[in-house]
Design a protein around this motif. Structure first.
Motif, PDB file in Angstrom:
ATOM      1  N   ALA A  31       0.842  -1.193   0.000  1.00 40.64           N
ATOM      2  CA  ALA A  31       0.000   0.000   0.000  1.00 40.64           C
ATOM      3  C   ALA A  31       0.872   1.236   0.000  1.00 40.64           C
ATOM      4  CB  ALA A  31      -0.918  -0.003   1.230  1.00 40.64           C
ATOM      5  N   THR A  80      -2.000   3.155  10.494  1.00 45.74           N
ATOM      6  CA  THR A  80      -2.536   1.953   9.843  1.00 45.74           C
ATOM      7  C   THR A  80      -2.527   0.775  10.798  1.00 45.74           C
ATOM      8  OG1 THR A  80      -1.764   2.730   7.677  1.00 45.74           O
ATOM      9  CG2 THR A  80      -2.282   0.387   7.881  1.00 45.74           C
ATOM     10  N   ARG A 192      -8.449  -2.006   2.004  1.00 46.93           N
ATOM     11  CA  ARG A 192      -8.563  -0.743   1.265  1.00 46.93           C
ATOM     12  C   ARG A 192      -9.536   0.191   1.979  1.00 46.93           C
ATOM     13  NH1 ARG A 192     -11.995   1.590  -2.398  1.00 46.93           N
ATOM     14  NH2 ARG A 192     -11.031   2.905  -4.010  1.00 46.93           N
ATOM     15  N   CYS A 201      -3.781   5.493   2.814  1.00 48.83           N
ATOM     16  CA  CYS A 201      -3.545   5.039   1.439  1.00 48.83           C
ATOM     17  C   CYS A 201      -4.829   5.290   0.674  1.00 48.83           C
ATOM     18  CB  CYS A 201      -3.181   3.555   1.413  1.00 48.83           C
ATOM     19  SG  CYS A 201      -3.025   2.843  -0.260  1.00 48.83           S
ATOM     20  N   GLY A 203      -5.817   3.762  -1.940  1.00 46.54           N
ATOM     21  CA  GLY A 203      -6.371   2.507  -2.441  1.00 46.54           C
ATOM     22  C   GLY A 203      -6.566   2.444  -3.938  1.00 46.54           C
ATOM     23  N   LEU A 210      -2.156   0.365  -4.694  1.00 53.87           N
ATOM     24  CA  LEU A 210      -2.494  -0.792  -3.875  1.00 53.87           C
ATOM     25  C   LEU A 210      -2.369  -2.028  -4.759  1.00 53.87           C
ATOM     26  CD1 LEU A 210      -3.550  -1.609  -1.003  1.00 53.87           C
ATOM     27  CD2 LEU A 210      -5.830  -1.677  -2.018  1.00 53.87           C
TER      28      LEU A 210
END
Length: 503
Positions: A31, A80, A192, A201, A203, A210
């Protein structure tokens, strides 16, 4: 928190010539961190810039250039990890992964093999049928991305674009807990979704922000349970890695194709070789890329230019305190506060922008009615035109205004759909449009009754039939609505028809 009342989904089974086989899948998801600058330089991460325009001296590996870590990238990795309920390692370190490739100017990649920034976590992957798989996260580490080799611009030469070189990646490594192609795609979708909620991220799989390496192996029924009991990988088949997948559909296809390839080899008496493979969607096959390297093949060693990374628990706690509401929690709240079904709540929370849009529409209004209009009318129209919620020509205030008019009996559901079309194509204030165009529904029972009496007087035969078969009363409702231009209050019409015909 979400009430985990899900059953475990059954593993995917593929019938071979001799046995039924089960799939075992682990994933390494790369990612790209949402950051304006790269991991070790101040160069831009903008996508689509002119080739080799976002390259600092460090990225190009110019002599004497030293990496300087981007604190924001570290924060995004920690965020994350917290979003995946993972352990945050206050001490981590960077290592050099040595290999040569034209789009890696240094001749090595700076990664984290031995001491990653994030430890074990988990992701609940819902399958939409009342089942869910808890997929364990083994680790998340930060590393540099490589550049891009371009082979189709000249028949005799290849070109290299280093814009992506040095961009910060988070590699999210799962345990081999995924048991089928659909689960694999659902796992990627859930990761995601979580990262988009966190803002770590974007995505975007089309841009390569990704992508996933998919490890696939097969085993006989019962073998996976033995692995779970002992954590002994010998109970499972030899895995092969399918490299750089950036499409949900192709991920599912590749897993199915690779599993069948391995089944054919094993049932013919052969042995599956551990290797890295590529999926060719045009031919519907995987093909060998290279034998699977182990850590020692890359001659990992601690990066001498970077000190071990030490972060404070107070800093981590501060990041945790600023986390947004995550998808599972938001879904549970929507079900509880707005009385939504599990399905509707899942649709509305699938994207962070959709959830925000719905919540603004539903504020102070009937949640179920708001959900119906957002999902069926707005999402349906946007999908038909291949737009997403950020492109919606109807604002939450406008859609909320339509719902207010329905709730106050100012307009009927049918008129509301006509009004939605006007607002969608022309814009404007829904209440003003209704006023200016005379779209208010008729609630005067006297006027409705007068229209009904005329229809009854002109259709005596139909009246007798309706008295015998009450289902035919609907014909009179339709005639009244037609006579009033669709403006009559449907509830009042039904009540009057039932009273007049004695049905």
């Amino acid at each position: 928190m979400l009430d985990l009342t899900y059953e475990m989904p059954k593993p995917k089974t593929i019938a071979g010539a001799k046995h039924d086989w089960e799939l075992v899948i682990g994933m390494e998801v790369h990612a790209q961190v949402s950051s304006n600058a790269k991991l070790f330089s101040g160069a831009s991460t903008q996508f689509g810039a002119e080739p080799n325009s976002n390259v600092a001296f460090v990225d190009a590996a110019m002599p004497g250039m030293l990496p300087v870590i981007n604190e924001y990238c570290v924060e995004q990795a920690v965020r994350t990890g917290l979003g995946l309920k993972a352990d945050i390692n206050l001490k981590s370190a960077f290592d050099r992964k040595n290999y040569f490739y034209p789009d890696l100017p240094q001749g090595y990649q700076i990664s984290q093999l031995y001491h990653p920034i994030v430890g074990e976590g988990e992701v609940l992957v819902e399958m939409g049928d009342g089942t869910a798989r808890m997929v364990r996260i083994e680790r998340i580490h930060m590393e540099q991305d490589a550049g891009k080799s371009i082979h189709d611009m000249d028949p005799h030469m290849s070109f290299v674009d280093l814009n992506r070189t040095g961009v910060c990646l988070m590699e999210i490594v799962s345990r081999p807990d995924i048991r089928g192609p659909e689960e694999a795609a659902a796992y990627i979708a859930k990761l995601r979704q979580i990262m988009r909620y966190l803002g770590t991220c974007d995505g975007n799989m089309q841009n390569g922000n990704l992508r996933a390496d998919v490890n696939v192996s097969i085993c006989l029924p019962g073998a996976y349970e033995k692995y779970q009991e002992t954590q002994d990988f010998s109970h499972l088949g030899t895995r092969c890695e399918i490299k750089n997948m950036n499409s949900m559909r192709f991920i599912q296809q590749a897993i199915e194709v690779e599993a069948r390839r391995q089944i054919a080899i094993v049932e013919a008496g052969g042995e599956v070789e551990q290797e890295t493979r590529l999926y060719d969607p045009d031919k519907g096959e995987t093909r060998s890329m290279r034998s699977k390297e182990e850590a020692h093949d890359y001659r990992y060693f601690p990066d001498p230019d970077l000190l071990p990374l030490e972060i404070e628990q107070a800093w981590v706690d501060d990041i945790a305190a600023r986390l947004p509401e995550l998808p599972d929690d938001k879904k549970a709240r929507f079900i509880k506060d707005f009385g939504l079904t599990d399905y509707d709540a899942s649709v509305l929370t699938a994207e962070v922008e959709s959830a925000a849009y719905f919540e603004e529409v539903a504020k102070g209004r009937n949640g179920k009615l708001a959900a119906n209009w957002v999902i069926n009318e707005l999402f349906g129209r946007l999908k038909k035109e291949d737009h997403d919620i950020t492109d919606s020509p109807v604002s939450p205030a406008q859609l909320g205004g339509i719902i207010d008019l329905i709730s106050s009996d100012a307009i009927s559901g049918k008129i509301a759909k006509d009004l939605f079309e006007i607002v969608y194509t022309e814009g404007g204030d829904p209440a003003q449009i209704v006023e200016d165009r005379g779209m208010k529904q008729v609630t005067d029972t006297g006027a409705i009754e007068a229209a009904l009496d005329e229809i009854i007087a002109a259709n005596s035969a139909q009246v007798e039939k309706a008295k015998v078969n009450p289902k035919l009363a609907g014909w009179f409702v339709g005639q009244v609505m037609k006579a009033t231009g669709g403006k009559a209050n449907p509830k009042a019409v039904n009540e009057l028809v039932s009273k007049k015909l004695g049905s």
